[in-house]
Design a protein around this motif. Structure first.
Motif, PDB file in Angstrom:
ATOM      1  N   GLY A 109     -22.944  11.816 -11.114  1.00 22.41           N
ATOM      2  CA  GLY A 109     -23.907  12.584 -10.337  1.00 22.41           C
ATOM      3  C   GLY A 109     -25.195  11.821 -10.108  1.00 22.41           C
ATOM      4  N   GLY A 110     -25.628  11.060 -11.123  1.00 23.41           N
ATOM      5  CA  GLY A 110     -26.835  10.262 -10.970  1.00 23.41           C
ATOM      6  C   GLY A 110     -26.675   9.180  -9.927  1.00 23.41           C
ATOM      7  N   GLN A 111     -25.541   8.493  -9.946  1.00 26.57           N
ATOM      8  CA  GLN A 111     -25.295   7.445  -8.954  1.00 26.57           C
ATOM      9  C   GLN A 111     -25.143   8.038  -7.553  1.00 26.57           C
ATOM     10  OE1 GLN A 111     -25.344   4.198  -9.077  1.00 26.57           O
ATOM     11  NE2 GLN A 111     -25.715   3.985 -11.258  1.00 26.57           N
ATOM     12  N   LEU A 112     -24.518   9.207  -7.472  1.00 26.97           N
ATOM     13  CA  LEU A 112     -24.380   9.855  -6.173  1.00 26.97           C
ATOM     14  C   LEU A 112     -25.750  10.222  -5.612  1.00 26.97           C
ATOM     15  CD1 LEU A 112     -22.621  11.100  -3.941  1.00 26.97           C
ATOM     16  CD2 LEU A 112     -22.559  13.206  -5.294  1.00 26.97           C
ATOM     17  N   ALA A 113     -26.643  10.715  -6.467  1.00 26.65           N
ATOM     18  CA  ALA A 113     -27.986  11.071  -6.016  1.00 26.65           C
ATOM     19  C   ALA A 113     -28.718   9.855  -5.458  1.00 26.65           C
ATOM     20  CB  ALA A 113     -28.771  11.693  -7.170  1.00 26.65           C
TER      21      ALA A 113
END
Length: 306
Positions: free
Chosen positions: A50-54
């Motif tokens: 989720g962090g990388q997607l953000a």
């Protein structure tokens, strides 16, 4: 009344040093045309994927709403997102609490407006053979609470706004484990299979309403959630950035399904040679042992949140 999201602090934004923007790659450039200046809700944004997607969506200029349970980790994700060029609001929410989900959705709609995109990325995984989980029915209920009911609850809360505006995109993150019938995931795989089936039915209902529904079958990804399974250390895997790009592909293409060649092959085998798929899954079960935590103490969970 408190807002559902912690807004970006103007002082912090002003203190940011100017950086020469990097030339976007093809996916980021296409994402800019898809999610640029659009409100994107990402669950599990305190985790690795989720962090990388953000960050990826921030580079594309998205207006992000980051959901998760760890406020500190969400704040770090927001910082990285803003450095990438996006805007981010931090929203600590426990998806297993229907009242909390309802409060978030109501306040988001009232104060920020409807969501354009929802990525149901949050998840929890437990790898444990059923023979070691005979007295652990709560593990199965917990998987469904996070991976299925939490995602469904949030989707139903945000769907009216998409329907009213006549556009939207819902992306559900599923697993290759369902496609390959992998053992020791009798709690995790069914929860993701339920989410996939929900999306398939929902997509059929919403096709003429301008709202797309996609399912992304992620393969093994190197994250803290998969780390307890030491047997996976020697297997090929994506990193969190590559997994985020798979989700980005779904956002760009709007296709109902994004998968790996191996996952697609597993599904085909399940149709044309189901016994062969079962035999391969049985070999995987035999040669990839129980996770150390489950083997030492069947009463101890080895699951983690994404």
């Amino acid at each position: 009344m408190p807002t559902p999201c912690d807004q970006e602090q103007p002082a912090r934004a002003a203190q940011r040093r100017w950086r020469r923007p990097r030339r976007p790659d093809r996916l980021t450039a296409r994402l800019a045309g898809t999610v640029g200046r659009r409100r994107v809700v990402v669950t599990g944004a305190s985790g690795a994927i989720g962090g990388q997607l953000a960050v990826l969506l921030g580079q594309a200029g998205a207006d992000l709403v980051l959901l998760g349970r760890n406020r500190t980790a969400l704040a770090e994700t927001a910082r990285r997102t803003e450095e990438a060029g996006g805007t981010a609001r931090v929203c600590p929410v426990d998806l297993t609490d229907p009242a909390a989900v309802a409060r978030f959705a109501d306040r988001l709609t009232a104060e920020c407006g409807a969501a354009d995109v929802l990525v149901n990325n949050a998840g929890r995984s437990i790898r444990r053979g059923a023979v070691n989980a005979l007295d652990r029915a709560h593990d199965y209920r917990r998987m469904m609470a996070v991976n299925y009911f939490g995602a469904v609850d949030l989707t139903l809360r945000l769907l009216p706004g998409m329907h009213e505006r006549g556009h939207g995109h819902i992306v559900n993150v599923a697993t290759i484990g369902r496609q390959l019938g992998m053992g020791r995931f009798t709690a995790y795989n069914p929860s993701k299979a339920a989410l996939e089936a929900f999306g398939q039915s929902l997509g059929a209902e919403l096709r003429r309403e301008g709202i797309r529904v996609s399912t992304v079958h992620l393969p093994l990804v190197r994250t803290p959630m998969s780390a307890p399974t030491t047997a996976f250390a020697r297997l090929p895997a994506l990193d969190a950035r590559q997994a985020a790009r798979m989700i980005g592909t779904a956002l760009v293409t709007g296709t109902p399904r994004v998968s790996t060649p191996l996952g697609t092959l597993g599904e085909l085998l399940g149709v044309v040679a189901p016994r062969a798929l079962l035999a391969l899954a049985a070999l995987e079960y035999r040669y990839l042992p129980e996770s150390p935590g489950a083997a030492r103490n069947p009463a101890r969970t080895t699951g983690r949140d994404a």
